[in-house]
Design a protein around this motif. Sequence first.
Motif, PDB file in Angstrom:
ATOM      1  N   GLY A  15       0.827  -1.198   0.000  1.00 50.87           N
ATOM      2  CA  GLY A  15       0.000   0.000   0.000  1.00 50.87           C
ATOM      3  C   GLY A  15       0.859   1.244   0.000  1.00 50.87           C
ATOM      4  N   PHE A  16       0.244   2.377  -0.347  1.00 52.20           N
ATOM      5  CA  PHE A  16       0.978   3.643  -0.313  1.00 52.20           C
ATOM      6  C   PHE A  16       0.071   4.757   0.191  1.00 52.20           C
ATOM      7  CE2 PHE A  16      -1.077   4.086  -4.405  1.00 52.20           C
ATOM      8  CZ  PHE A  16      -1.307   5.450  -4.541  1.00 52.20           C
ATOM      9  N   LEU A  17       0.710   5.772   0.730  1.00 51.36           N
ATOM     10  CA  LEU A  17       0.047   6.992   1.158  1.00 51.36           C
ATOM     11  C   LEU A  17       0.807   8.138   0.523  1.00 51.36           C
ATOM     12  CD1 LEU A  17      -2.160   8.193   3.015  1.00 51.36           C
ATOM     13  CD2 LEU A  17      -0.411   8.317   4.804  1.00 51.36           C
ATOM     14  N   ARG A  18       0.092   9.040  -0.146  1.00 54.41           N
ATOM     15  CA  ARG A  18       0.720  10.144  -0.872  1.00 54.41           C
ATOM     16  C   ARG A  18       0.210  11.476  -0.343  1.00 54.41           C
ATOM     17  NH1 ARG A  18       0.634  10.324  -7.341  1.00 54.41           N
ATOM     18  NH2 ARG A  18       2.199   8.728  -6.888  1.00 54.41           N
ATOM     19  N   TYR A  19       1.155  12.399  -0.130  1.00 61.04           N
ATOM     20  CA  TYR A  19       0.797  13.780   0.182  1.00 61.04           C
ATOM     21  C   TYR A  19       1.266  14.649  -0.969  1.00 61.04           C
ATOM     22  CZ  TYR A  19       0.369  18.328   2.292  1.00 61.04           C
ATOM     23  OH  TYR A  19       0.010  19.629   2.523  1.00 61.04           O
ATOM     24  N   THR A  20       0.356  15.436  -1.530  1.00 59.65           N
ATOM     25  CA  THR A  20       0.653  16.284  -2.690  1.00 59.65           C
ATOM     26  C   THR A  20       0.502  17.753  -2.304  1.00 59.65           C
ATOM     27  OG1 THR A  20      -0.213  14.595  -4.171  1.00 59.65           O
ATOM     28  CG2 THR A  20       0.031  16.811  -5.077  1.00 59.65           C
ATOM     29  N   GLN A  21       1.461  18.572  -2.739  1.00 58.42           N
ATOM     30  CA  GLN A  21       1.390  20.012  -2.523  1.00 58.42           C
ATOM     31  C   GLN A  21       1.549  20.727  -3.865  1.00 58.42           C
ATOM     32  OE1 GLN A  21       0.735  21.722   0.433  1.00 58.42           O
ATOM     33  NE2 GLN A  21       0.455  23.311  -1.068  1.00 58.42           N
ATOM     34  N   PRO A  22       0.462  21.341  -4.382  1.00 57.22           N
ATOM     35  CA  PRO A  22       0.566  22.087  -5.652  1.00 57.22           C
ATOM     36  C   PRO A  22       1.463  23.314  -5.482  1.00 57.22           C
ATOM     37  CG  PRO A  22      -1.732  21.679  -5.064  1.00 57.22           C
ATOM     38  CD  PRO A  22      -0.908  21.316  -3.878  1.00 57.22           C
TER      39      PRO A  22
ATOM     40  N   SER B 104       1.954  25.345  -8.514  1.00 61.71           N
ATOM     41  CA  SER B 104       1.312  26.206  -9.510  1.00 61.71           C
ATOM     42  C   SER B 104       0.315  25.347 -10.259  1.00 61.71           C
ATOM     43  CB  SER B 104       2.358  26.785 -10.479  1.00 61.71           C
ATOM     44  OG  SER B 104       2.880  25.773 -11.315  1.00 61.71           O
ATOM     45  N   GLU B 105      -0.302  25.870 -11.302  1.00 66.55           N
ATOM     46  CA  GLU B 105      -1.234  25.056 -12.073  1.00 66.55           C
ATOM     47  C   GLU B 105      -0.528  23.963 -12.868  1.00 66.55           C
ATOM     48  OE1 GLU B 105      -0.954  28.698 -14.998  1.00 66.55           O
ATOM     49  OE2 GLU B 105      -1.594  28.640 -12.930  1.00 66.55           O
ATOM     50  N   THR B 106       0.771  24.093 -13.058  1.00 62.56           N
ATOM     51  CA  THR B 106       1.531  23.112 -13.823  1.00 62.56           C
ATOM     52  C   THR B 106       2.344  22.165 -12.953  1.00 62.56           C
ATOM     53  OG1 THR B 106       1.712  24.731 -15.613  1.00 62.56           O
ATOM     54  CG2 THR B 106       3.192  22.853 -15.705  1.00 62.56           C
ATOM     55  N   PHE B 107       2.890  22.651 -11.854  1.00 61.02           N
ATOM     56  CA  PHE B 107       3.810  21.860 -11.041  1.00 61.02           C
ATOM     57  C   PHE B 107       3.245  21.544  -9.655  1.00 61.02           C
ATOM     58  CE2 PHE B 107       6.540  24.289 -13.944  1.00 61.02           C
ATOM     59  CZ  PHE B 107       7.266  23.260 -14.518  1.00 61.02           C
ATOM     60  N   SER B 108       3.527  20.328  -9.210  1.00 62.26           N
ATOM     61  CA  SER B 108       3.229  19.898  -7.841  1.00 62.26           C
ATOM     62  C   SER B 108       4.393  19.044  -7.367  1.00 62.26           C
ATOM     63  CB  SER B 108       1.963  19.037  -7.783  1.00 62.26           C
ATOM     64  OG  SER B 108       0.836  19.756  -8.165  1.00 62.26           O
ATOM     65  N   VAL B 109       4.556  18.992  -6.062  1.00 63.00           N
ATOM     66  CA  VAL B 109       5.494  18.050  -5.469  1.00 63.00           C
ATOM     67  C   VAL B 109       4.675  17.091  -4.622  1.00 63.00           C
ATOM     68  CG1 VAL B 109       7.533  19.520  -5.523  1.00 63.00           C
ATOM     69  CG2 VAL B 109       6.018  19.598  -3.554  1.00 63.00           C
ATOM     70  N   PHE B 110       5.125  15.843  -4.553  1.00 61.53           N
ATOM     71  CA  PHE B 110       4.452  14.882  -3.698  1.00 61.53           C
ATOM     72  C   PHE B 110       5.457  13.895  -3.145  1.00 61.53           C
ATOM     73  CE2 PHE B 110       4.069  12.923  -7.924  1.00 61.53           C
ATOM     74  CZ  PHE B 110       4.393  11.593  -7.690  1.00 61.53           C
ATOM     75  N   ALA B 111       5.080  13.290  -2.038  1.00 61.46           N
ATOM     76  CA  ALA B 111       5.906  12.253  -1.421  1.00 61.46           C
ATOM     77  C   ALA B 111       5.049  11.019  -1.237  1.00 61.46           C
ATOM     78  CB  ALA B 111       6.449  12.721  -0.077  1.00 61.46           C
ATOM     79  N   ASP B 112       5.581   9.869  -1.642  1.00 65.42           N
ATOM     80  CA  ASP B 112       4.901   8.581  -1.476  1.00 65.42           C
ATOM     81  C   ASP B 112       5.582   7.800  -0.366  1.00 65.42           C
ATOM     82  OD1 ASP B 112       3.025   8.906  -3.441  1.00 65.42           O
ATOM     83  OD2 ASP B 112       4.041   7.678  -4.928  1.00 65.42           O
ATOM     84  N   LEU B 113       4.779   7.349   0.589  1.00 62.39           N
ATOM     85  CA  LEU B 113       5.234   6.441   1.631  1.00 62.39           C
ATOM     86  C   LEU B 113       4.597   5.101   1.317  1.00 62.39           C
ATOM     87  CD1 LEU B 113       6.619   5.847   4.354  1.00 62.39           C
ATOM     88  CD2 LEU B 113       4.484   6.564   5.465  1.00 62.39           C
ATOM     89  N   GLY B 114       5.424   4.098   1.015  1.00 58.79           N
ATOM     90  CA  GLY B 114       4.907   2.786   0.637  1.00 58.79           C
ATOM     91  C   GLY B 114       5.476   1.697   1.523  1.00 58.79           C
ATOM     92  N   ALA B 115       4.701   0.633   1.712  1.00 60.52           N
ATOM     93  CA  ALA B 115       5.164  -0.510   2.515  1.00 60.52           C
ATOM     94  C   ALA B 115       4.409  -1.746   2.069  1.00 60.52           C
ATOM     95  CB  ALA B 115       4.944  -0.254   3.999  1.00 60.52           C
ATOM     96  N   GLY B 116       5.058  -2.916   2.189  1.00 60.55           N
ATOM     97  CA  GLY B 116       4.374  -4.142   1.813  1.00 60.55           C
ATOM     98  C   GLY B 116       5.271  -5.365   1.824  1.00 60.55           C
ATOM     99  N   TYR B 117       4.834  -6.383   1.091  1.00 58.47           N
ATOM    100  CA  TYR B 117       5.471  -7.697   0.986  1.00 58.47           C
ATOM    101  C   TYR B 117       6.349  -7.737  -0.253  1.00 58.47           C
ATOM    102  CZ  TYR B 117       5.769 -12.614  -0.367  1.00 58.47           C
ATOM    103  OH  TYR B 117       6.223 -13.846  -0.780  1.00 58.47           O
TER     104      TYR B 117
END
Length: 176
Positions: free
Chosen positions: A84-91, A93-106
């Motif tokens: 699974g993953f959890l993502r936080y996104t921060q726009p 501008s209308e073109t660019f965003s940054v995001f971070a994915d936290l993932g964990a699993g088997y």
Amino acid sequence: MKKLLLSAALIISAMASAQKGSVLVGGNVGFSSDKVGEAKSTSFEFNPKVGYQFTDNWTAGVEGSIASVDTDWSEKTENYKVGGFLRYTQPLSETFSVFADLGAGYQNESLNNANGIYATLVPNLFINMKKGFGLNFSIGGVGYNNIDGRNDARRESIGFDFGKTFNIGISKNFAL
């Protein structure tokens, strides 16, 4: 006033495809090649993701990974991950965003029939091309792996690989 309204309309339309209640479909492709002396190692990885955006900034979902590692000094290895993953996104501008994915699993490694767990934290840059369809760029992240096989001792690793890898992915948000 017209410029302010036009700017607001552009921002709202760009974010409309990435808002609460939308479904994210995406993935990354990674490739690396190392050569030390005459020994060479190449790897290829595909990471699909499907998630549900439950707020304007947060998405949760499932992820998978299929990787192939070919080296001069051992048999070809295939690795599989599902989690699974959890993502936080921060726009930005209308073109660019940054995001971070936290993932964990088997995870599973075919060469030694090894199984274990993984966890990753990967920052990305998103470029909105059109209506929520865009490109994701990553240059590494932080990861934890623990894997135990029949023929090998348990392996545990923590990695920090910023600048060592380069991944390009695509994603699309679908409004429900």
